[in-house]
Design a protein around this motif. Structure first.
Motif, PDB file in Angstrom:
ATOM      1  N   ILE A  13       0.973  -1.183   0.055  1.00 49.31           N
ATOM      2  CA  ILE A  13       0.091   0.125   0.024  1.00 49.31           C
ATOM      3  C   ILE A  13       0.772   1.237   0.155  1.00 49.31           C
ATOM      4  O   ILE A  13       0.576   2.186  -0.612  1.00 49.31           O
ATOM      5  N   HIS A  14       1.832   1.302   0.866  1.00 49.76           N
ATOM      6  CA  HIS A  14       2.791   2.303   0.900  1.00 49.76           C
ATOM      7  C   HIS A  14       3.481   2.388  -0.337  1.00 49.76           C
ATOM      8  O   HIS A  14       3.939   3.605  -0.824  1.00 49.76           O
ATOM      9  N   ILE A  15       4.076   1.388  -1.033  1.00 50.59           N
ATOM     10  CA  ILE A  15       4.798   1.313  -2.213  1.00 50.59           C
ATOM     11  C   ILE A  15       3.962   1.632  -3.289  1.00 50.59           C
ATOM     12  O   ILE A  15       4.313   2.662  -4.212  1.00 50.59           O
ATOM     13  N   ILE A  16       2.790   1.382  -3.440  1.00 56.40           N
ATOM     14  CA  ILE A  16       2.015   1.991  -4.564  1.00 56.40           C
ATOM     15  C   ILE A  16       1.485   3.273  -4.245  1.00 56.40           C
ATOM     16  O   ILE A  16       1.527   4.383  -5.407  1.00 56.40           O
ATOM     17  N   ALA A  17       1.650   4.039  -3.145  1.00 55.19           N
ATOM     18  CA  ALA A  17       1.238   5.424  -2.823  1.00 55.19           C
ATOM     19  C   ALA A  17       2.351   6.144  -3.344  1.00 55.19           C
ATOM     20  O   ALA A  17       2.288   7.193  -4.159  1.00 55.19           O
ATOM     21  N   THR A  18       3.516   5.489  -3.087  1.00 58.47           N
ATOM     22  CA  THR A  18       4.918   6.183  -3.642  1.00 58.47           C
ATOM     23  C   THR A  18       4.766   6.133  -5.182  1.00 58.47           C
ATOM     24  O   THR A  18       5.442   7.273  -5.521  1.00 58.47           O
ATOM     25  N   ILE A  19       4.610   5.207  -5.632  1.00 55.08           N
ATOM     26  CA  ILE A  19       4.755   5.156  -6.985  1.00 55.08           C
ATOM     27  C   ILE A  19       3.862   6.209  -7.778  1.00 55.08           C
ATOM     28  O   ILE A  19       4.274   6.581  -9.006  1.00 55.08           O
ATOM     29  N   PHE A  20       2.561   6.381  -7.303  1.00 54.02           N
ATOM     30  CA  PHE A  20       1.763   7.442  -7.948  1.00 54.02           C
ATOM     31  C   PHE A  20       2.538   8.632  -7.781  1.00 54.02           C
ATOM     32  O   PHE A  20       2.152   9.700  -8.664  1.00 54.02           O
ATOM     33  N   LYS A  21       3.401   9.030  -7.029  1.00 51.52           N
ATOM     34  CA  LYS A  21       4.148  10.281  -7.099  1.00 51.52           C
ATOM     35  C   LYS A  21       5.188  10.319  -7.962  1.00 51.52           C
ATOM     36  O   LYS A  21       5.711  11.564  -8.139  1.00 51.52           O
ATOM     37  N   ILE A  22       5.569   9.234  -8.655  1.00 51.53           N
ATOM     38  CA  ILE A  22       6.713   9.048  -9.617  1.00 51.53           C
ATOM     39  C   ILE A  22       6.066   9.816 -10.666  1.00 51.53           C
ATOM     40  O   ILE A  22       5.145   9.502 -11.359  1.00 51.53           O
TER      41      ILE A  22
END
Length: 312
Positions: A219-228
């Protein structure tokens, strides 16, 4: 149903997957091919990680652990399946059954925890890149691996001990293709509620907690990926997450379905085939063979082998 006294039998009979001779041949060939692929794929991954300095990272350290688990997990179960599929005598000794149950349960639980640790490693790499080397240092990696293996083997010893403390007076016939706890609870003539509670608690601690830790990490990884901002970077990261979550869902889902359901539904052998045979075969392909660094290393090994062959 055959009746026996309440002493512990010295042998059991594994009924296997099918009584049909034609299906037995198909099952034998299918399991043999999958076992060979499992050994080849996981051994190749271990060798590639060992000889390539660029792969001496925490992620590949845990992938090597996963490959060791898959090799021994399959070797604990599949050879006996192959023998029982073509042999008339489908019996297994008490000691052989206890050892098979012990190692399969221990290795299966260790894989759950290693998968969760791998998810945390990806979380640290993607969400905390500047602190990754500090967080995932090799000392921590070794500690996590040793703790995972030790805790799961102790947990397995407890479950095997209390399982074989039960009297089995209903039958020696196990409606399964290997020695696993749930089918044994069906043939006991004693109330098995305490064993079931212990099994649920253990599955809850190991499987559910590992699954939720993996889920929270992603969940944290996907949230970070959306910011890329780079679309290529997002696509690549999402592809990696999708592959990991596919295997995690398949492995955890089948185990939870097997161990966290009513006693009356314990006889679904197909579910067990997925996490005992299919998942160990798929792991090296999904986690590693699709990885560009691993593929490049394999190609280099192949090219060197061809050069050596030409020289000879």
């Amino acid at each position: 149903m055959e009746n026996f006294n309440q002493t512990l039998p010295t042998w059991f009979i594994l009924l296997g997957l099918s009584d049909s001779p034609h299906l037995q041949v198909i099952c034998f060939l299918m399991f043999l091919v999958m076992y060979i692929i499992t050994l080849a794929g996981n051994l190749l991954l271990i060798i590639v990680v060992k000889i390539n300095p660029a792969l001496q990272t925490p992620m590949y350290f845990f992938l090597s652990n996963l490959s060791f688990i898959d090799i021994f997990f399959s070797s604990t179960i599949v050879p006996k399946i192959l023998i029982n599929t073509i042999a008339e005598d489908k019996s297994i000794s008490l000691l052989g059954c206890a050892l098979q149950m012990y190692f399969s349960l221990a290795l299966g639980a260790t894989e759950c925890i290693i998968l969760a640790v791998m998810a945390y490693d990806r979380f640290a790499a993607i969400c905390r890149p500047l602190h990754y080397n500090t967080i995932m240092n090799m000392r921590l990696c070794i500690t996590l691996a040793v703790a995972s293996w030790t805790a799961c083997f102790i947990n397995s010893a407890i479950h095997v001990f209390i399982t074989f403390q039960l009297p089995y007076c209903k039958s020696r016939h196990i409606s399964h293709f290997f020695c696993e706890i749930p089918p044994f609870l069906q043939i006991s003539c004693r109330d098995t509620r305490l064993n079931e509670i212990a099994m649920y608690v253990s599955a809850g601690i190991v499987v559910m907690m590992s699954f939720f830790l993996t889920l929270i990490s992603y969940i944290h990884i996907i949230a970070t990926i959306f910011k890329i901002q780079s679309s290529h970077g997002r696509q690549k990261a999402f592809s990696t997450c999708a592959s990991h979550l596919t295997v995690v869902t398949l492995y955890y889902g089948t185990i939870m379905f097997m161990y966290l359901r009513p006693r009356s539904a314990y006889t679904d052998n197909i579910v067990s085939v997925l996490y005992t045979v299919v998942t160990p075969m798929l792991n090296p392909m999904i986690y590693s063979i699709r990885n560009k660094e691993v593929k490049n290393c394999i190609m280099n090994i192949k090219n060197r082998a061809n050069c050596f062959k030409n020289i000879l």
